[in-house]
Design a protein around this motif. Sequence first.
Motif, short mmCIF file in Angstrom:
data_model
loop_
_atom_site.label_atom_id
_atom_site.label_comp_id
_atom_site.label_asym_id
_atom_site.label_seq_id
_atom_site.Cartn_x
_atom_site.Cartn_y
_atom_site.Cartn_z
N ILE A 142 0.70 -1.35 -0.11
CA ILE A 142 -0.24 -0.33 0.17
C ILE A 142 0.81 1.26 0.23
CG2 ILE A 142 -1.58 1.45 1.58
CD1 ILE A 142 -2.97 -1.71 2.16
N LYS A 143 2.13 1.41 0.60
CA LYS A 143 2.90 2.40 0.67
C LYS A 143 3.48 2.80 -0.71
CE LYS A 143 3.89 1.70 5.48
NZ LYS A 143 5.39 1.71 6.32
N LYS A 144 3.93 1.49 -1.39
CA LYS A 144 4.66 1.62 -3.12
C LYS A 144 4.10 2.13 -3.62
CE LYS A 144 7.83 -2.23 -1.93
NZ LYS A 144 8.54 -2.96 -2.50
N LEU A 145 2.37 1.77 -3.39
CA LEU A 145 1.16 2.14 -4.40
C LEU A 145 1.42 4.14 -4.24
CD1 LEU A 145 -1.25 2.29 -6.25
CD2 LEU A 145 -2.54 1.47 -4.87
N LYS A 146 0.92 4.06 -2.55
CA LYS A 146 0.29 5.31 -2.72
C LYS A 146 1.94 6.33 -3.01
CE LYS A 146 -1.54 5.01 1.55
NZ LYS A 146 -1.64 5.98 3.46
N LYS A 147 3.09 6.08 -3.17
CA LYS A 147 4.26 7.07 -3.98
C LYS A 147 3.96 7.11 -5.49
CE LYS A 147 7.57 6.34 -0.70
NZ LYS A 147 8.85 4.27 -0.29
N LEU A 148 3.69 5.72 -6.00
CA LEU A 148 3.03 5.58 -7.42
C LEU A 148 2.57 6.66 -7.61
CD1 LEU A 148 3.25 2.12 -8.45
CD2 LEU A 148 4.13 3.83 -9.51
#
Length: 357
Positions: free
Chosen positions: A274-280
Motif C-alpha cells: 500500500i505504501k508503494k502504491l501511494k508513492k506511485l
Amino acid sequence: MKAYERFHKIDDDFRNPFARDRDRIIHSGSFRKLEYKTQVFLNQEGDFFRTRLTHSIEVSQIARSITSHLGLNESLAEAIALAHDLGHTPFGHIGGDALDECLKNDGFINGFEHNFQSFRVVSSLEKRYKAFDGLNLTFATLEGILKHSYPYKKSFLPPLIHEQFNLDTHPSVEAMIVDRADEIAYMSHDIDDGINSGLISFSDLGESSLIQEILHKVQSEGIERSEDEMFRYRFSSHFINHLIYSLIQYSKERIVLNRDEHSVGFEPKLETEIKKLKKLLFSKLYQHKDIMVKMFAGKQAIKGLYCGLMEEPKMLPEFYLKQLDSKQKHRVIADYIASMSDRYALSFYNEMYGKLY
C-alpha cells in the motif's frame, strides 16, 4: 458554551445517539458544501469526478461494512466518516497548506490543520441552537472526528481539548477504522478518476504487485484489459473488496485481544504494498502537470483571498463580520475561507482581483 465543554443530555428520540449525530451532520451546511470541494480534480472538471462529498459517502460505506462485520458500532463509524472532511478548505490539501502558510506568516504558530478544523466545524462553527454552538454531537463522535487520523498533531491544540479528550491515548476502534476506510476509498477512486481523465493508465501503476493482483482478478472474469468504464468499475470493486477483507481478516482477533493503535490494519506485506502504491500515485497522478497547474491556481486564490480580506475585512459576510468583535481577525478570515466551495472561492477571487483562469 462549547459543545465539547459538557456531556450531552440524551433526550427521548427514536434514533440511537450516533444515528442522531449522523443525521445532524448530513443536514449541516458544511456537509452540503462538500459537493463543491475538490478531492483531486477541481469540481468544474466534470460531473463524473469525485468530490469531498462523494468521497465522504464512500468512506462511510466502507467503514460501515467493516464495523458491521466486526460487531462494532456501525452508526458511530458512519457519523465520524461523514464528518471527517468537513474542515477541508477549497482545492484539497494544497488549499489547507496555503491557508496554514498564510496564518503562520502572520505569526499564528498554530496555523491551519484540517482535522482540527473539522472538529471546530461540528463543535463551534455550525450554528443550530440558541443556547450553545455546534451540532450538539455526542462525546464519542466528537472524539472520533478529532482523533480519527492517528498519530495526530496535538501540540497546538488548546489545553481544554487535551483535558477533555485525553490526546495522549489512541482513538476508538471505530475512528481507526474510518482512517483506514478513508485510505481505501481515496486510493480506489483516485485511480478510477485518474484513468478516466487520461492522466494515468494501469500500465503506469504496473510496478505495484497489489495492482497486478487486482488486474488479474478482473481479467479472470473474462473482461479484456482496457481503460473503459466496465473494466474500471470491476477493478474498483475488486480493489475495495480485497482491502476490506484483508483488513477484517488481519484485525478481527487483534481487536478482541487488544484495542490499541496497532489493532486495525493490514498484514505487514500488504502494508508495504500500500505504501508503494501511494508513492506511485503521488508521482504519477498527484504531481501530474495538469493537476499541478490547477492546484497552483487554487493556492494563489487562497492566498489572494486571505490577503484581500485581511486588508479589507468589511468584504466579509455579516455572519463573519460580527465575529470580529470577539474573535481574532486572522482566525475569522481563515474560517470563512475554509468554509468556501471551490467554485465560490474562484468566483470571489475573480471578483476581488479579476479573472484567474
